[in-house]
Design a protein around this motif. Structure first.
Motif, mmCIF file in Angstrom:
data_model
loop_
_atom_site.group_PDB
_atom_site.id
_atom_site.type_symbol
_atom_site.label_atom_id
_atom_site.label_comp_id
_atom_site.label_asym_id
_atom_site.label_seq_id
_atom_site.Cartn_x
_atom_site.Cartn_y
_atom_site.Cartn_z
ATOM 1 N N VAL A 1 0.865 -1.176 0.000
ATOM 2 C CA VAL A 1 0.000 0.000 0.000
ATOM 3 C C VAL A 1 0.905 1.230 0.000
ATOM 4 C CG1 VAL A 1 -1.724 1.317 1.293
ATOM 5 C CG2 VAL A 1 -1.842 -1.190 1.228
ATOM 6 N N GLU B 1 -1.175 -0.759 -4.250
ATOM 7 C CA GLU B 1 -2.488 -0.210 -3.932
ATOM 8 C C GLU B 1 -2.226 1.219 -3.470
ATOM 9 O OE1 GLU B 1 -4.646 -2.617 -1.093
ATOM 10 O OE2 GLU B 1 -3.651 -4.398 -1.889
ATOM 11 N N HIS C 1 -3.120 6.300 8.097
ATOM 12 C CA HIS C 1 -4.037 6.169 6.952
ATOM 13 C C HIS C 1 -3.862 4.798 6.288
ATOM 14 C CE1 HIS C 1 -6.588 7.650 3.712
ATOM 15 N NE2 HIS C 1 -5.696 7.192 2.841
ATOM 16 N N ALA D 1 -3.166 4.681 -1.727
ATOM 17 C CA ALA D 1 -4.048 5.278 -0.725
ATOM 18 C C ALA D 1 -3.764 6.774 -0.686
ATOM 19 C CB ALA D 1 -3.791 4.647 0.638
ATOM 20 N N ARG E 1 -4.948 1.726 8.640
ATOM 21 C CA ARG E 1 -6.402 1.534 8.748
ATOM 22 C C ARG E 1 -6.931 0.673 7.602
ATOM 23 N NH1 ARG E 1 -7.411 7.546 10.603
ATOM 24 N NH2 ARG E 1 -7.308 7.230 12.854
ATOM 25 N N GLN E 2 -6.255 0.721 6.466
ATOM 26 C CA GLN E 2 -6.705 -0.058 5.310
ATOM 27 C C GLN E 2 -6.225 -1.505 5.346
ATOM 28 O OE1 GLN E 2 -6.502 2.030 1.560
ATOM 29 N NE2 GLN E 2 -6.281 3.947 2.679
#
Length: 191
Positions: free
Chosen positions: A53, A73, A90, A75, A93-94
């Motif tokens: 991420v 990915e 941030h 974000a 949390r994903q």
């Protein structure tokens, strides 16, 4: 035993030391071999971790597009200017369900995939925090197991997870990788 280790690539800084005017995004500048800084960082993570991420500023379309094209990915973090902790929280949390995370910096393109693999392995073998060490110097990236998720999610400001690392036992992972100490802060660092 942990096995689902996710990469988090922090790529939401403004790079003011690199370009105080804010005209050139240091993450998109070419390294000596021509690859953009953040692309090299991402490729090294993706070579080892099936899921990465990448956190970018909300308004940084170019970096977002490049990282998505590479397989990260992306974000977008609206409050990235609040500091590194905001970007890290941030991302976490994903991917909070993961067994652990290797947290890397987008401006450290010389970290070898073997170092990322060694950190992942340390967390898989039970380390709550794992840090690479080259010639007696600790560097980045840092890997975390689930034990520290509540503390990580509570972070704020621009110090990132340094306080957690400094106040808890850390498994030092010896690596033959000077890249853990080298970030891109000025144009001369691109060489």
């Amino acid at each position: 035993m942990a096995s689902d280790i996710v990469g988090i690539l922090l790529a939401a800084g403004r790079g003011r030391r690199f370009d105080p005017e804010g005209v050139r995004n240091k993450l998109l500048q070419p390294l000596g071999e021509g690859s953009p800084v953040v692309a090299a960082s991402a490729r090294h993570m993706l070579a080892v971790l099936p899921r990465v991420v990448a956190v970018v500023r909300d308004d940084d379309d170019a970096t977002a597009a490049l990282l998505a094209q590479l397989g990260c990915e992306v974000a977008r973090c609206a409050d990235a200017d609040a500091g590194m902790a905001a970007s890290l929280v941030h991302a976490l949390r994903q991917v909070a369900q993961a067994d652990g995370w290797v947290v890397a910096l987008g401006d450290m393109p010389r970290v070898l995939p073997s170092t990322i693999a060694a950190l992942r392995q340390a967390v898989c073998e039970g380390a709550a925090i794992a840090a690479p060490v080259y010639q007696s110097k600790r560097g980045n990236p840092i890997a975390f197991g689930r034990l520290h998720l509540p503390e990580l999610l509570a972070l704020a400001g621009d110090r990132g997870a340094r306080g957690i690392v400094n106040n808890n036992p850390v498994t030092d992972v010896a690596v033959d990788d000077a890249g853990i100490l080298l970030d891109i802060d000025t144009p001369s660092d691109l060489r």
